[in-house]
Design a protein around this motif. Structure first.
Motif, short mmCIF file in Angstrom:
data_model
loop_
_atom_site.label_atom_id
_atom_site.label_comp_id
_atom_site.label_asym_id
_atom_site.label_seq_id
_atom_site.Cartn_x
_atom_site.Cartn_y
_atom_site.Cartn_z
N ASN A 147 0.86 -1.18 0.00
CA ASN A 147 0.00 0.00 0.00
C ASN A 147 0.90 1.23 0.00
O ASN A 147 1.49 1.58 1.02
CB ASN A 147 -0.90 0.00 1.24
CG ASN A 147 -1.86 1.18 1.27
OD1 ASN A 147 -1.74 2.12 0.49
ND2 ASN A 147 -2.81 1.14 2.18
N PRO A 148 1.01 1.92 -1.13
CA PRO A 148 1.92 3.07 -1.22
C PRO A 148 1.56 4.21 -0.27
O PRO A 148 2.38 5.09 -0.02
CB PRO A 148 1.80 3.51 -2.68
CG PRO A 148 0.49 2.96 -3.15
CD PRO A 148 0.31 1.67 -2.40
N ASN A 149 0.32 4.18 0.27
CA ASN A 149 -0.07 5.20 1.23
C ASN A 149 0.51 4.94 2.61
O ASN A 149 0.48 5.82 3.48
CB ASN A 149 -1.60 5.24 1.36
CG ASN A 149 -2.28 5.55 0.04
OD1 ASN A 149 -2.20 6.67 -0.45
ND2 ASN A 149 -2.96 4.57 -0.54
N GLY A 150 1.01 3.73 2.83
CA GLY A 150 1.55 3.38 4.14
C GLY A 150 0.49 3.39 5.23
O GLY A 150 0.78 3.73 6.38
N LYS A 151 -0.73 3.01 4.88
CA LYS A 151 -1.84 3.06 5.84
C LYS A 151 -2.40 1.66 6.08
O LYS A 151 -2.22 0.74 5.28
CB LYS A 151 -2.95 3.98 5.32
CG LYS A 151 -2.56 5.47 5.36
CD LYS A 151 -3.71 6.34 4.91
CE LYS A 151 -3.40 7.82 5.08
NZ LYS A 151 -3.30 8.22 6.50
N VAL A 152 -3.10 1.54 7.19
CA VAL A 152 -3.77 0.29 7.55
C VAL A 152 -5.26 0.59 7.73
O VAL A 152 -5.62 1.73 8.04
CB VAL A 152 -3.16 -0.31 8.83
CG1 VAL A 152 -1.75 -0.78 8.58
CG2 VAL A 152 -3.17 0.70 10.00
N VAL A 208 -3.26 -8.46 2.08
CA VAL A 208 -2.59 -9.04 0.92
C VAL A 208 -3.15 -10.44 0.70
O VAL A 208 -3.08 -11.29 1.59
CB VAL A 208 -1.07 -9.09 1.10
CG1 VAL A 208 -0.40 -9.71 -0.12
CG2 VAL A 208 -0.52 -7.69 1.37
N VAL A 209 -3.74 -10.64 -0.47
CA VAL A 209 -4.32 -11.94 -0.84
C VAL A 209 -3.64 -12.39 -2.13
O VAL A 209 -3.92 -11.87 -3.20
CB VAL A 209 -5.84 -11.85 -1.06
CG1 VAL A 209 -6.42 -13.23 -1.34
CG2 VAL A 209 -6.53 -11.20 0.13
N GLY A 210 -2.73 -13.35 -2.01
CA GLY A 210 -1.98 -13.77 -3.19
C GLY A 210 -1.20 -12.60 -3.78
O GLY A 210 -0.42 -11.95 -3.08
N ASP A 211 -1.48 -12.30 -5.05
CA ASP A 211 -0.78 -11.18 -5.69
C ASP A 211 -1.61 -9.91 -5.66
O ASP A 211 -1.29 -8.93 -6.34
CB ASP A 211 -0.40 -11.53 -7.12
CG ASP A 211 -1.62 -11.84 -8.00
OD1 ASP A 211 -2.74 -11.87 -7.47
OD2 ASP A 211 -1.44 -12.04 -9.22
N MET A 212 -2.68 -9.89 -4.86
CA MET A 212 -3.54 -8.72 -4.74
C MET A 212 -3.29 -8.00 -3.43
O MET A 212 -3.13 -8.63 -2.38
CB MET A 212 -5.02 -9.10 -4.80
CG MET A 212 -5.52 -9.53 -6.15
SD MET A 212 -7.33 -9.75 -6.11
CE MET A 212 -7.89 -8.08 -5.70
N SER A 213 -3.26 -6.68 -3.49
CA SER A 213 -3.18 -5.86 -2.30
C SER A 213 -4.49 -5.10 -2.16
O SER A 213 -4.90 -4.38 -3.07
CB SER A 213 -2.01 -4.87 -2.40
OG SER A 213 -0.77 -5.55 -2.41
N LEU A 214 -5.14 -5.29 -1.03
CA LEU A 214 -6.43 -4.65 -0.78
C LEU A 214 -6.24 -3.55 0.24
O LEU A 214 -5.76 -3.79 1.35
CB LEU A 214 -7.43 -5.68 -0.24
CG LEU A 214 -7.55 -7.01 -1.01
CD1 LEU A 214 -8.52 -7.93 -0.29
CD2 LEU A 214 -7.99 -6.76 -2.44
#
Length: 215
Positions: free
Chosen positions: A49-54, A58-64
């Motif tokens: 997450n380029p925003n550095g936020k939570v 991360v699901v496999g190759d997907m970042s949610l």
């Protein structure tokens, strides 16, 4: 599956509660970060997450990232039709209430809770009563809408809990905290709904420690 999260965050709570509700939490590698010490600057979170936020999942190759679409994705992936219906009319209602909470209700509530609870938690000084007063007007405006929607209903869309309740209800524990200055007694349907949420197993499993401090 990997989850970057933190304590006290309503956005993180609703994603964690969704994972519990869907029976997925035990499958998740939970990385709980201390934002006050800058742990959200770590490279693997920034890569996801380029925003550095939570929260970030991360699901496999997907970042949610961004909690509302993350909850919808997880529910759809799990086939949780009751929790997140996929018919066009109900899905529109879900998206409408999610947009509403972000732009209106929880935006006002979030500013109040930051001033009354979070600032003290992070040692950032006394509440700014001018900010609280300004956002209290917005809170009253939109809390009245939510209170009316909940009249005669256990949950926002009816008698069954859905992803909408997790989205709108994210700050429930903080709003119920006696230090919050949130006038919930003026909105009995909202207060009863918050308490109903807190009694749900998935919600109870993710209760912030600050809730027990208020007991």
């Amino acid at each position: 599956m990997k989850l970057f999260t933190t304590d006290l965050s309503p956005n993180c709570r609703r994603v964690e509660a969704t994972l519990h509700h869907l029976g997925l939490y035990d499958e998740v590698d939970v990385i709980r970060l201390n934002l006050a010490t800058g742990e959200h600057q770590r490279d693997d979170l920034r890569a996801a997450n380029p925003n550095g936020k939570v929260p970030t999942v991360v699901v496999g190759d997907m970042s949610l990232w961004e909690s509302n679409p993350t909850m919808i994705y997880l529910a759809d992936k799990a086939g949780a039709e009751d929790f997140c219906p996929s018919d066009a009319k109900t899905r529109f209602e879900i998206l409408r209430w999610m947009s509403w909470e972000l732009q209106h209700y929880n935006r006002a509530l979030g500013d109040i809770l930051w001033e009354t609870i979070a600032k003290a938690k992070f040692g950032m000084g006394a509440p700014d009563q001018e900010i609280i007063a300004k956002q209290m007007d917005n809170f009253h405006r939109f809390a009245a809408v939510l209170d009316a929607q909940l009249e005669g209903r256990d949950y926002i869309l009816g008698d069954t809990v859905t992803v909408v309740d997790f989205a709108v209800g994210g700050p429930s524990a903080l709003a119920l905290h006696p230090a919050s200055q949130v006038p919930l007694d003026a909105y009995p349907n909202v207060k009863a709904w918050y308490l109903r949420l807190e009694a749900l197993p998935a919600w109870a499993a993710t209760a912030p420690k600050i809730l027990s401090e208020a007991a």
